[in-house]
Write a protein that holds these residues in place. Structure first.
Motif, PDB file in Angstrom:
ATOM      1  N   GLN A   1      68.277   1.734  17.383  1.00 58.15           N
ATOM      2  CA  GLN A   1      68.642   0.946  18.559  1.00 58.15           C
ATOM      3  C   GLN A   1      69.195  -0.478  18.489  1.00 58.15           C
ATOM      4  N   THR A   2      68.153  -1.112  17.866  1.00 57.97           N
ATOM      5  CA  THR A   2      68.158  -2.651  17.739  1.00 57.97           C
ATOM      6  C   THR A   2      68.985  -3.279  16.524  1.00 57.97           C
ATOM      7  N   LEU A   3      68.886  -1.923  14.790  1.00 60.77           N
ATOM      8  CA  LEU A   3      70.120  -2.994  14.465  1.00 60.77           C
ATOM      9  C   LEU A   3      71.792  -2.360  13.652  1.00 60.77           C
ATOM     10  N   GLU A   4      71.399  -1.102  14.057  1.00 62.16           N
ATOM     11  CA  GLU A   4      73.087  -0.728  14.522  1.00 62.16           C
ATOM     12  C   GLU A   4      73.644  -0.014  16.300  1.00 62.16           C
ATOM     13  N   PRO A   5      73.332  -1.590  17.470  1.00 59.85           N
ATOM     14  CA  PRO A   5      73.661  -0.666  18.641  1.00 59.85           C
ATOM     15  C   PRO A   5      74.755  -0.220  18.847  1.00 59.85           C
ATOM     16  N   GLN A   6      75.759  -0.542  18.306  1.00 65.41           N
ATOM     17  CA  GLN A   6      77.167   0.475  17.783  1.00 65.41           C
ATOM     18  C   GLN A   6      77.147   1.571  18.203  1.00 65.41           C
ATOM     19  N   ALA A   7      76.342   2.372  17.072  1.00 65.98           N
ATOM     20  CA  ALA A   7      76.087   3.934  16.467  1.00 65.98           C
ATOM     21  C   ALA A   7      75.566   3.936  16.855  1.00 65.98           C
ATOM     22  N   TYR A   8      74.474   3.442  18.006  1.00 64.97           N
ATOM     23  CA  TYR A   8      73.789   4.282  19.022  1.00 64.97           C
ATOM     24  C   TYR A   8      74.496   4.276  20.430  1.00 64.97           C
ATOM     25  N   LYS A   9      75.279   3.573  20.870  1.00 63.58           N
ATOM     26  CA  LYS A   9      76.091   3.179  22.121  1.00 63.58           C
ATOM     27  C   LYS A   9      76.877   4.354  21.627  1.00 63.58           C
ATOM     28  N   ALA A  10      77.781   4.890  20.818  1.00 62.16           N
ATOM     29  CA  ALA A  10      78.706   6.068  20.330  1.00 62.16           C
ATOM     30  C   ALA A  10      77.646   7.176  20.431  1.00 62.16           C
ATOM     31  N   MET A  11      76.511   7.458  19.949  1.00 59.88           N
ATOM     32  CA  MET A  11      76.164   8.578  19.992  1.00 59.88           C
ATOM     33  C   MET A  11      75.415   8.477  21.905  1.00 59.88           C
ATOM     34  N   LEU A  12      74.901   7.195  23.030  1.00 59.75           N
ATOM     35  CA  LEU A  12      75.315   7.341  24.511  1.00 59.75           C
ATOM     36  C   LEU A  12      76.410   7.594  24.484  1.00 59.75           C
ATOM     37  N   GLY A  13      77.161   6.983  24.166  1.00 64.55           N
ATOM     38  CA  GLY A  13      78.886   7.963  24.835  1.00 64.55           C
ATOM     39  C   GLY A  13      79.063   9.461  24.483  1.00 64.55           C
ATOM     40  N   LEU A  14      77.895  10.375  23.706  1.00 67.57           N
ATOM     41  CA  LEU A  14      78.336  11.475  23.594  1.00 67.57           C
ATOM     42  C   LEU A  14      77.431  11.863  24.875  1.00 67.57           C
ATOM     43  N   GLU A  15      76.192  11.677  25.005  1.00 70.43           N
ATOM     44  CA  GLU A  15      75.505  11.819  25.941  1.00 70.43           C
ATOM     45  C   GLU A  15      76.434  11.446  27.536  1.00 70.43           C
ATOM     46  N   GLY A  16      76.446  10.848  27.517  1.00 75.01           N
ATOM     47  CA  GLY A  16      77.668  10.860  29.097  1.00 75.01           C
ATOM     48  C   GLY A  16      78.552  11.561  29.020  1.00 75.01           C
ATOM     49  N   TYR A  17      79.705  11.642  28.160  1.00 74.85           N
ATOM     50  CA  TYR A  17      80.616  12.997  28.052  1.00 74.85           C
ATOM     51  C   TYR A  17      79.666  14.693  28.548  1.00 74.85           C
ATOM     52  N   LEU A  18      78.444  14.515  28.213  1.00 73.48           N
ATOM     53  CA  LEU A  18      77.563  15.521  28.202  1.00 73.48           C
ATOM     54  C   LEU A  18      77.489  16.125  29.250  1.00 73.48           C
ATOM     55  N   SER A  19      76.930  14.861  30.676  1.00 75.79           N
ATOM     56  CA  SER A  19      76.691  14.628  32.024  1.00 75.79           C
ATOM     57  C   SER A  19      78.288  15.340  32.745  1.00 75.79           C
ATOM     58  N   THR A  20      79.219  14.575  32.085  1.00 75.06           N
ATOM     59  CA  THR A  20      80.300  15.300  32.830  1.00 75.06           C
ATOM     60  C   THR A  20      80.553  17.483  33.156  1.00 75.06           C
ATOM     61  N   ILE A  21      80.131  17.845  32.079  1.00 74.47           N
ATOM     62  CA  ILE A  21      80.661  19.325  31.350  1.00 74.47           C
ATOM     63  C   ILE A  21      80.057  20.256  32.385  1.00 74.47           C
ATOM     64  N   ALA A  22      80.527  21.878  32.315  1.00 74.08           N
ATOM     65  CA  ALA A  22      80.448  22.729  32.982  1.00 74.08           C
ATOM     66  C   ALA A  22      78.708  23.243  32.874  1.00 74.08           C
ATOM     67  N   ILE A  23      78.452  22.820  32.279  1.00 71.87           N
ATOM     68  CA  ILE A  23      77.188  23.389  31.599  1.00 71.87           C
ATOM     69  C   ILE A  23      75.667  22.980  32.193  1.00 71.87           C
ATOM     70  N   SER A  24      74.661  24.250  33.150  1.00 77.55           N
ATOM     71  CA  SER A  24      73.828  23.843  33.605  1.00 77.55           C
ATOM     72  C   SER A  24      72.490  22.375  32.632  1.00 77.55           C
ATOM     73  N   LYS A  25      72.771  21.486  34.029  1.00 74.27           N
ATOM     74  CA  LYS A  25      71.538  21.239  33.621  1.00 74.27           C
ATOM     75  C   LYS A  25      69.967  21.670  32.666  1.00 74.27           C
ATOM     76  N   THR A  26      70.051  22.799  33.512  1.00 73.31           N
ATOM     77  CA  THR A  26      68.266  23.538  32.122  1.00 73.31           C
ATOM     78  C   THR A  26      69.631  23.970  31.100  1.00 73.31           C
ATOM     79  N   LEU A  27      70.660  24.598  30.788  1.00 69.51           N
ATOM     80  CA  LEU A  27      70.556  25.377  29.843  1.00 69.51           C
ATOM     81  C   LEU A  27      71.111  24.600  29.368  1.00 69.51           C
TER      82      LEU A  27
END
Length: 149
Positions: A8-34
């Protein structure tokens, strides 16, 4: 454990890309518990204590029962506690996480088509791939578990 690099500190762009995937996953139809069951099961298979700790807490926050979390690693033997969709998603999780064994089989993919749309299957695959990436980061960098709430 030895202290290792902090991506997260040494390669913030790589970490930001991973967080981008998490942002996408927060919008999908699959329930939070699943999504949390998928994250926990993958993390169990990958021996990622950091992620198991994080996602069991999150699952409880979203209303998952302790009983199902306790039994998750043996979900096949307690399959009456899980829905048809959850069973297929957990099967997909195991096959994709352990891709070196056989990958996502035709049998499991066909089962998925009976309970999920093709968009949901794509979303499940992305959720599984993403947690596997986080597991590999956490295990490789020895992310410490904080037991403080």
């Amino acid at each position: 454990m030895e202290k290792r690099v902090n991506i997260q500190t040494l390669e913030p762009q790589a970490y930001k890309a991973m967080l981008g995937l998490e942002g996408y996953l927060s919008t999908i139809a699959i329930s939070k518990t699943l999504k949390e069951l998928i994250k926990i099961r993958s993390s169990q298979l990958n021996n990622c204590a950091f992620c198991i700790h994080m996602h069991t807490k999150d699952a409880l926050k979203y209303g998952e029962s302790q009983q199902r979390l306790f039994i998750l690693s043996a979900w096949r033997e307690a399959s009456d506690l899980f829905t048809a969709q959850e069973k297929v998603a957990l099967e997909m999780t195991e096959e994709i996480t352990l891709i070196h064994q056989q990958g996502l089989t035709t049998v499991t993919y066909q089962k998925a088509l009976t309970v999920f749309s093709t968009h949901e299957i794509a979303q499940l695959i992305m959720a599984i791939v993403t947690i596997n990436s986080w597991n590999r980061i956490a295990v490789s960098t020895h992310l410490p578990i904080s037991l403080e709430e």
